[in-house]
Design a protein around this motif. Sequence first.
Motif, PDB file in Angstrom:
ATOM      1  N   VAL A   1     -24.428  47.646 -59.861  1.00 38.89           N
ATOM      2  CA  VAL A   1     -23.199  46.348 -59.598  1.00 38.89           C
ATOM      3  C   VAL A   1     -22.636  46.975 -58.084  1.00 38.89           C
ATOM      4  O   VAL A   1     -22.987  47.716 -57.818  1.00 38.89           O
ATOM      5  N   ARG A   2     -23.248  45.629 -57.448  1.00 37.78           N
ATOM      6  CA  ARG A   2     -22.493  46.288 -55.819  1.00 37.78           C
ATOM      7  C   ARG A   2     -21.272  45.906 -55.738  1.00 37.78           C
ATOM      8  O   ARG A   2     -20.486  44.892 -56.460  1.00 37.78           O
ATOM      9  N   VAL A   3     -20.639  45.898 -55.077  1.00 34.82           N
ATOM     10  CA  VAL A   3     -18.758  46.545 -55.022  1.00 34.82           C
ATOM     11  C   VAL A   3     -19.117  46.296 -53.046  1.00 34.82           C
ATOM     12  O   VAL A   3     -18.837  47.922 -52.968  1.00 34.82           O
ATOM     13  N   ASN A   4     -17.827  45.969 -52.789  1.00 33.69           N
ATOM     14  CA  ASN A   4     -17.938  45.182 -51.585  1.00 33.69           C
ATOM     15  C   ASN A   4     -16.371  45.043 -51.187  1.00 33.69           C
ATOM     16  O   ASN A   4     -15.484  44.650 -52.326  1.00 33.69           O
ATOM     17  N   ALA A   5     -15.725  44.624 -50.248  1.00 35.76           N
ATOM     18  CA  ALA A   5     -14.478  44.532 -49.586  1.00 35.76           C
ATOM     19  C   ALA A   5     -14.071  43.906 -48.836  1.00 35.76           C
ATOM     20  O   ALA A   5     -15.302  43.778 -47.741  1.00 35.76           O
ATOM     21  N   ILE A   6     -13.250  42.505 -48.024  1.00 36.11           N
ATOM     22  CA  ILE A   6     -12.819  42.069 -47.153  1.00 36.11           C
ATOM     23  C   ILE A   6     -12.035  42.562 -46.592  1.00 36.11           C
ATOM     24  O   ILE A   6     -11.059  42.095 -47.259  1.00 36.11           O
ATOM     25  N   SER A   7     -11.983  42.443 -45.116  1.00 34.82           N
ATOM     26  CA  SER A   7     -10.653  43.007 -44.822  1.00 34.82           C
ATOM     27  C   SER A   7      -9.874  41.461 -43.846  1.00 34.82           C
ATOM     28  O   SER A   7     -10.530  41.302 -42.772  1.00 34.82           O
ATOM     29  N   PRO A   8      -9.119  40.494 -44.243  1.00 37.21           N
ATOM     30  CA  PRO A   8      -8.985  39.296 -43.838  1.00 37.21           C
ATOM     31  C   PRO A   8      -7.519  39.553 -42.647  1.00 37.21           C
ATOM     32  O   PRO A   8      -7.141  40.863 -42.979  1.00 37.21           O
TER      33      PRO A   8
ATOM     34  N   VAL B   1     -26.117  46.286 -49.144  1.00 37.79           N
ATOM     35  CA  VAL B   1     -24.523  46.782 -48.637  1.00 37.79           C
ATOM     36  C   VAL B   1     -23.759  46.736 -49.828  1.00 37.79           C
ATOM     37  O   VAL B   1     -23.951  46.412 -50.741  1.00 37.79           O
ATOM     38  N   HIS B   2     -23.385  48.335 -50.199  1.00 38.70           N
ATOM     39  CA  HIS B   2     -22.900  48.773 -51.321  1.00 38.70           C
ATOM     40  C   HIS B   2     -21.641  49.665 -50.479  1.00 38.70           C
ATOM     41  O   HIS B   2     -21.732  50.013 -49.320  1.00 38.70           O
ATOM     42  N   GLY B   3     -20.109  49.638 -51.099  1.00 37.56           N
ATOM     43  CA  GLY B   3     -19.062  49.917 -50.743  1.00 37.56           C
ATOM     44  C   GLY B   3     -18.338  49.442 -48.423  1.00 37.56           C
ATOM     45  O   GLY B   3     -17.961  51.407 -48.449  1.00 37.56           O
ATOM     46  N   THR B   4     -18.582  48.635 -48.439  1.00 37.55           N
ATOM     47  CA  THR B   4     -18.554  48.378 -47.398  1.00 37.55           C
ATOM     48  C   THR B   4     -16.952  47.467 -47.252  1.00 37.55           C
ATOM     49  O   THR B   4     -16.797  47.384 -47.935  1.00 37.55           O
ATOM     50  N   VAL B   5     -16.382  47.917 -46.197  1.00 30.19           N
ATOM     51  CA  VAL B   5     -15.099  46.577 -45.830  1.00 30.19           C
ATOM     52  C   VAL B   5     -15.056  45.746 -45.245  1.00 30.19           C
ATOM     53  O   VAL B   5     -15.222  46.430 -43.575  1.00 30.19           O
ATOM     54  N   LEU B   6     -15.384  44.613 -44.474  1.00 28.43           N
ATOM     55  CA  LEU B   6     -15.903  43.769 -44.130  1.00 28.43           C
ATOM     56  C   LEU B   6     -15.113  43.495 -42.919  1.00 28.43           C
ATOM     57  O   LEU B   6     -14.274  42.800 -44.047  1.00 28.43           O
ATOM     58  N   ASP B   7     -14.356  43.511 -41.915  1.00 27.93           N
ATOM     59  CA  ASP B   7     -13.562  43.109 -41.229  1.00 27.93           C
ATOM     60  C   ASP B   7     -14.191  41.485 -41.100  1.00 27.93           C
ATOM     61  O   ASP B   7     -14.623  41.567 -40.283  1.00 27.93           O
ATOM     62  N   VAL B   8     -12.898  40.504 -40.855  1.00 26.05           N
ATOM     63  CA  VAL B   8     -12.594  39.412 -40.748  1.00 26.05           C
ATOM     64  C   VAL B   8     -11.848  38.831 -40.373  1.00 26.05           C
ATOM     65  O   VAL B   8     -10.767  37.813 -40.345  1.00 26.05           O
ATOM     66  N   ASP B   9     -11.505  39.618 -38.822  1.00 26.65           N
ATOM     67  CA  ASP B   9      -9.960  39.708 -38.542  1.00 26.65           C
ATOM     68  C   ASP B   9      -9.849  39.195 -37.129  1.00 26.65           C
ATOM     69  O   ASP B   9      -9.486  39.334 -35.892  1.00 26.65           O
ATOM     70  N   GLY B  10     -10.832  38.592 -36.295  1.00 28.19           N
ATOM     71  CA  GLY B  10     -10.800  38.259 -34.920  1.00 28.19           C
ATOM     72  C   GLY B  10     -10.751  39.701 -34.695  1.00 28.19           C
ATOM     73  O   GLY B  10     -10.063  39.259 -32.775  1.00 28.19           O
ATOM     74  N   GLY B  11     -11.532  40.448 -34.503  1.00 26.37           N
ATOM     75  CA  GLY B  11     -11.025  41.801 -33.420  1.00 26.37           C
ATOM     76  C   GLY B  11     -10.407  42.442 -33.797  1.00 26.37           C
ATOM     77  O   GLY B  11      -9.961  43.021 -33.264  1.00 26.37           O
ATOM     78  N   ARG B  12      -9.261  42.204 -34.559  1.00 28.96           N
ATOM     79  CA  ARG B  12      -7.972  42.865 -34.571  1.00 28.96           C
ATOM     80  C   ARG B  12      -7.695  43.982 -34.473  1.00 28.96           C
ATOM     81  O   ARG B  12      -6.869  44.352 -33.879  1.00 28.96           O
ATOM     82  N   THR B  13      -8.034  44.495 -35.886  1.00 33.88           N
ATOM     83  CA  THR B  13      -8.406  45.726 -35.755  1.00 33.88           C
ATOM     84  C   THR B  13      -9.574  46.893 -34.960  1.00 33.88           C
ATOM     85  O   THR B  13      -9.187  48.380 -35.321  1.00 33.88           O
ATOM     86  N   THR B  14      -9.969  46.369 -34.287  1.00 34.42           N
ATOM     87  CA  THR B  14     -11.466  47.151 -33.689  1.00 34.42           C
ATOM     88  C   THR B  14     -11.604  47.036 -32.435  1.00 34.42           C
ATOM     89  O   THR B  14     -12.230  47.737 -31.910  1.00 34.42           O
ATOM     90  N   VAL B  15     -11.121  45.111 -31.624  1.00 28.20           N
ATOM     91  CA  VAL B  15     -10.679  45.030 -30.197  1.00 28.20           C
ATOM     92  C   VAL B  15     -10.118  44.899 -29.386  1.00 28.20           C
ATOM     93  O   VAL B  15      -8.711  43.786 -29.908  1.00 28.20           O
ATOM     94  N   ALA B  16      -9.135  45.576 -28.662  1.00 26.80           N
ATOM     95  CA  ALA B  16      -7.889  44.921 -27.636  1.00 26.80           C
ATOM     96  C   ALA B  16      -9.345  44.690 -25.875  1.00 26.80           C
ATOM     97  O   ALA B  16      -9.832  45.279 -25.473  1.00 26.80           O
ATOM     98  N   VAL B  17      -8.682  42.923 -26.395  1.00 28.48           N
ATOM     99  CA  VAL B  17      -8.683  42.800 -24.787  1.00 28.48           C
ATOM    100  C   VAL B  17      -7.711  42.751 -24.130  1.00 28.48           C
ATOM    101  O   VAL B  17      -6.498  41.937 -23.692  1.00 28.48           O
ATOM    102  N   ILE B  18      -7.954  43.504 -22.358  1.00 29.80           N
ATOM    103  CA  ILE B  18      -7.579  43.551 -21.975  1.00 29.80           C
ATOM    104  C   ILE B  18      -7.007  42.233 -20.775  1.00 29.80           C
ATOM    105  O   ILE B  18      -8.399  42.208 -19.892  1.00 29.80           O
ATOM    106  N   ALA B  19      -5.574  41.933 -20.791  1.00 34.05           N
ATOM    107  CA  ALA B  19      -6.022  39.874 -19.733  1.00 34.05           C
ATOM    108  C   ALA B  19      -6.359  40.532 -18.144  1.00 34.05           C
ATOM    109  O   ALA B  19      -5.777  41.727 -18.037  1.00 34.05           O
ATOM    110  N   ALA B  20      -6.357  40.045 -17.427  1.00 32.90           N
ATOM    111  CA  ALA B  20      -6.352  40.055 -16.735  1.00 32.90           C
ATOM    112  C   ALA B  20      -5.386  39.413 -15.323  1.00 32.90           C
ATOM    113  O   ALA B  20      -4.411  38.640 -16.180  1.00 32.90           O
TER     114      ALA B  20
END
Length: 252
Positions: free
Chosen positions: A181-188, A233-252
């Motif tokens: 049984v595979r168990v995973n999660a999505i982080s919206p 794929v086992h035990g992962t949390v898949l970020d589907v968040d537009g990059g909110r938790t992992t990326v910072a875009v610096i505006a020019a």
Amino acid sequence: MGTRLAGKTALITGSTSNIGRSIALEFAAEGARVAVSGRDRQRGDAVVAQIRAAGGTAVFVTADLDGSQAASRALADDAARALGGHIDVLVNNAGIYPASTTETVTDDMFDQMYAVNVKAPFFLTAAIAPRMAERGGGAVVNLGSWIARLGIPVSALYSSTKGAMETLTRAWAAEYGPRGVRVNAISPGVVRPESADDLAEAMMRGTPAAASGRPESIAYAAVYLASDEAAFVHGTVLDVDGGRTTVAVIAA
């Protein structure tokens, strides 16, 4: 109609609106037989009707997941019967989100949020995952949240419940993965069911997406995690968040 979930049966909790509804629609579009579940039969019947009108297969199963073991077991049994005897995929989506700050949380609010957001999926998984294992396999998809890992100054209680679900995802992957049984999660991320509002858009400034998401984006991720494409794929949390938790875009 697609075929990525052809032949599979799926129970999706809290699937009468928003993200859960989109997951139910997309699962059915990919060939799954879907049990739509929730407290409101009228809304549930409307989702079932939409699925059937598109050529899919669905039933509605009433559920009031109050956190009790009995309520979760009842839903597991009712959904299995409605789906022909078994459940191949469980999506733990149902949850509540009363707005709060730490100071405004009451005893009742604390207990209710943990009952619905953590205890209910805990006991539902306990009822369904072993049956999946007995049949040779299955998949569980949990719903976390971006604020489980990126602190914001409101909703501490809610974010803690989603952190619990992400932790349970890893623990259940270790417990049930060896049994098939595979168990995973999505982080919206910030998801709006209809048109976005100013607050939602403000929360997404400085991200690659630069805008709030739609429920369909979460549904597509759920299809992937439930399908055989994610067999490794086992035990992962898949970020589907537009990059909110992992990326910072610096505006020019």
